[in-house]
Design a protein around this motif. Structure first.
Motif, PDB file in Angstrom:
ATOM      1  N   VAL A   1      10.997  -0.217  -5.891  1.00 25.26           N
ATOM      2  CA  VAL A   1      10.069  -0.354  -4.753  1.00 25.26           C
ATOM      3  C   VAL A   1       9.449  -1.752  -4.781  1.00 25.26           C
ATOM      4  N   ARG A   2       9.044  -2.194  -5.962  1.00 27.56           N
ATOM      5  CA  ARG A   2       8.444  -3.530  -6.087  1.00 27.56           C
ATOM      6  C   ARG A   2       9.397  -4.618  -5.583  1.00 27.56           C
ATOM      7  N   TYR A   3      10.610  -4.631  -6.081  1.00 24.93           N
ATOM      8  CA  TYR A   3      11.560  -5.691  -5.707  1.00 24.93           C
ATOM      9  C   TYR A   3      11.914  -5.621  -4.227  1.00 24.93           C
ATOM     10  N   THR A   4      11.996  -4.413  -3.708  1.00 21.96           N
ATOM     11  CA  THR A   4      12.288  -4.252  -2.279  1.00 21.96           C
ATOM     12  C   THR A   4      11.160  -4.827  -1.429  1.00 21.96           C
ATOM     13  N   ALA A   5       9.927  -4.495  -1.781  1.00 17.52           N
ATOM     14  CA  ALA A   5       8.770  -4.972  -1.006  1.00 17.52           C
ATOM     15  C   ALA A   5       8.649  -6.493  -1.103  1.00 17.52           C
ATOM     16  N   GLU A   6       8.875  -7.041  -2.298  1.00 16.01           N
ATOM     17  CA  GLU A   6       8.783  -8.502  -2.469  1.00 16.01           C
ATOM     18  C   GLU A   6       9.831  -9.219  -1.622  1.00 16.01           C
TER      19      GLU A   6
ATOM     20  N   THR B   1       5.015  -6.096   5.433  1.00 15.23           N
ATOM     21  CA  THR B   1       5.435  -5.151   4.400  1.00 15.23           C
ATOM     22  C   THR B   1       4.268  -4.333   3.877  1.00 15.23           C
ATOM     23  N   VAL B   2       4.482  -3.014   3.861  1.00 17.77           N
ATOM     24  CA  VAL B   2       3.464  -2.054   3.431  1.00 17.77           C
ATOM     25  C   VAL B   2       4.108  -1.145   2.383  1.00 17.77           C
ATOM     26  N   VAL B   3       3.383  -0.879   1.303  1.00 15.89           N
ATOM     27  CA  VAL B   3       3.842   0.110   0.318  1.00 15.89           C
ATOM     28  C   VAL B   3       2.856   1.272   0.346  1.00 15.89           C
ATOM     29  N   ILE B   4       3.388   2.485   0.448  1.00 14.82           N
ATOM     30  CA  ILE B   4       2.542   3.679   0.504  1.00 14.82           C
ATOM     31  C   ILE B   4       2.458   4.249  -0.912  1.00 14.82           C
ATOM     32  N   GLU B   5       1.323   3.991  -1.547  1.00 10.67           N
ATOM     33  CA  GLU B   5       1.192   4.178  -2.997  1.00 10.67           C
ATOM     34  C   GLU B   5       1.437   5.624  -3.440  1.00 10.67           C
ATOM     35  N   ASN B   6       0.861   6.579  -2.728  1.00  7.42           N
ATOM     36  CA  ASN B   6       0.994   7.979  -3.170  1.00  7.42           C
ATOM     37  C   ASN B   6       2.354   8.586  -2.798  1.00  7.42           C
ATOM     38  N   ALA B   7       3.215   7.778  -2.180  1.00 11.93           N
ATOM     39  CA  ALA B   7       4.595   8.198  -1.933  1.00 11.93           C
ATOM     40  C   ALA B   7       5.542   7.500  -2.909  1.00 11.93           C
TER      41      ALA B   7
ATOM     42  N   LYS C   1      -0.566  -6.881  -8.762  1.00 11.44           N
ATOM     43  CA  LYS C   1      -0.971  -8.300  -8.671  1.00 11.44           C
ATOM     44  C   LYS C   1      -0.018  -9.066  -7.765  1.00 11.44           C
ATOM     45  N   SER C   2       1.262  -8.829  -7.951  1.00  9.66           N
ATOM     46  CA  SER C   2       2.269  -9.524  -7.141  1.00  9.66           C
ATOM     47  C   SER C   2       2.108  -9.166  -5.662  1.00  9.66           C
ATOM     48  N   PHE C   3       1.839  -7.890  -5.372  1.00  8.88           N
ATOM     49  CA  PHE C   3       1.647  -7.467  -3.975  1.00  8.88           C
ATOM     50  C   PHE C   3       0.452  -8.204  -3.363  1.00  8.88           C
ATOM     51  N   GLU C   4      -0.612  -8.332  -4.143  1.00  4.48           N
ATOM     52  CA  GLU C   4      -1.805  -9.044  -3.649  1.00  4.48           C
ATOM     53  C   GLU C   4      -1.465 -10.491  -3.335  1.00  4.48           C
ATOM     54  N   THR C   5      -0.772 -11.136  -4.271  1.00  5.61           N
ATOM     55  CA  THR C   5      -0.416 -12.553  -4.111  1.00  5.61           C
ATOM     56  C   THR C   5       0.464 -12.769  -2.884  1.00  5.61           C
ATOM     57  N   LEU C   6       1.434 -11.878  -2.700  1.00  6.40           N
ATOM     58  CA  LEU C   6       2.422 -12.076  -1.629  1.00  6.40           C
ATOM     59  C   LEU C   6       1.952 -11.553  -0.271  1.00  6.40           C
ATOM     60  N   GLY C   7       0.908 -10.710  -0.279  1.00  5.56           N
ATOM     61  CA  GLY C   7       0.435 -10.146   0.989  1.00  5.56           C
ATOM     62  C   GLY C   7       1.088  -8.827   1.358  1.00  5.56           C
ATOM     63  N   VAL C   8       1.626  -8.136   0.362  1.00  4.40           N
ATOM     64  CA  VAL C   8       2.152  -6.782   0.604  1.00  4.40           C
ATOM     65  C   VAL C   8       0.959  -5.827   0.626  1.00  4.40           C
ATOM     66  N   ALA C   9       0.819  -5.064   1.703  1.00  5.18           N
ATOM     67  CA  ALA C   9      -0.317  -4.136   1.826  1.00  5.18           C
ATOM     68  C   ALA C   9      -0.016  -2.853   1.062  1.00  5.18           C
ATOM     69  N   LEU C  10      -1.028  -2.360   0.356  1.00  4.85           N
ATOM     70  CA  LEU C  10      -0.891  -1.106  -0.382  1.00  4.85           C
ATOM     71  C   LEU C  10      -1.797  -0.082   0.290  1.00  4.85           C
ATOM     72  N   ILE C  11      -1.217   0.999   0.806  1.00  6.19           N
ATOM     73  CA  ILE C  11      -2.009   2.007   1.520  1.00  6.19           C
ATOM     74  C   ILE C  11      -1.696   3.400   0.961  1.00  6.19           C
ATOM     75  N   GLN C  12      -2.400   4.396   1.459  1.00  7.03           N
ATOM     76  CA  GLN C  12      -2.121   5.801   1.121  1.00  7.03           C
ATOM     77  C   GLN C  12      -1.494   6.467   2.349  1.00  7.03           C
ATOM     78  N   SER C  13      -0.768   7.546   2.114  1.00  7.82           N
ATOM     79  CA  SER C  13      -0.115   8.210   3.243  1.00  7.82           C
ATOM     80  C   SER C  13      -1.149   8.707   4.259  1.00  7.82           C
TER      81      SER C  13
END
Ligand code: VGL
Ligand code: ZN
Length: 209
Positions: free
Chosen positions: A156-161, A170-176, A191-203
């Motif tokens: 999931v990390r490499y895909t989002a990056e 790009t959004v990652v749904i953490e609880n999924a 940390k990488s998501f924060e740096t790159l601007g990948v949003a982390l949300i809940q479903s």
């Protein structure tokens, strides 16, 4: 957040080998399944990925007579060595039996080159061999991708990056997602998501779920 026709759901590696009793079981991996099935009802474009390795793949510890979870230098850089998993056609490589696969338009199989691992749905670990996913998503006028599945800190990390580098929002749904959790892998991922601007949300942040 409400999914539009310009959004795609990328469901990463929800396969038996990453679930309970699998060869590379991710703790609580199965628990993503109902969350993802619920999310899938909100998206028009759904892509599944399937880790799909030939026997004696370069990412298998057994191939190098090394210990699982050790690392080795391959031609493209450092590679973590895993227990044999997701061997093409094996039961472990099948999708979790309760995952809704019917609504998916595309299945991307990855990690098929004997000498190259592929965590990302976009590029193999050499960072140059493309799976063609960007082209598919652009052809569908997709502007934003939501990433879910296994494992949070690897595929999931490499895909989002790669998705954000490929200029998709790009959004990652953490609880999924669930993580393998090796050393600082989860911390490094957030940390990488924060740096790159990948949003982390809940479903629950997806409107009217
Ligand atoms: C994965 C390690 C090896 C994953 C796949 O799906 O996160 N991790 N192969
Ligand atoms: Zn793999």
């Amino acid at each position: 957040m409400t999914p539009t026709p310009h959004d795609a759901l990328l469901i990463i590696d929800v396969q038996n080998d990453f679930c309970a009793d699998g060869a590379l079981a991710v703790p609580d991996g199965d628990r993503v399944v109902p969350v993802i099935n619920q999310l899938a009802r909100k998206f028009q474009t759904i892509v599944l990925t399937q880790d799909w390795h030939p026997a004696s793949h370069a990412s298998f510890a057994s191939t190098h007579k090394a210990d699982p979870f050790s690392t080795i230098a391959l031609s493209y850089g450092e590679q973590t060595l895993w227990p044999d998993h997701c061997v093409q056609g094996s039961p472990g490589a099948q999708f979790h039996s309760e995952l809704d696969t019917n609504s998916a338009a595309l299945v991307i199989r990855k990690g098929m080159h004997p000498g190259i691992d592929s965590y990302s749905a976009f590029f193999e670990n050499d960072k140059t061999t493309s799976t063609g996913l960007s082209g598919y998503l652009r052809a569908q006028n997709i502007e934003r991708v939501f990433c879910v599945g296994l494992a949070f800190d690897y595929c999931v990390r490499y895909t989002a990056e790669d998705a954000i580098r490929e200029t998709f929002k790009t959004v990652v749904i953490e609880n999924a997602c669930r993580a393998i959790n090796m050393d600082t892998s989860v911390e490094d991922t957030t940390k990488s998501f924060e740096t790159l601007g990948v949003a982390l949300i809940q479903s629950s942040d997806i409107a009217a779920l």
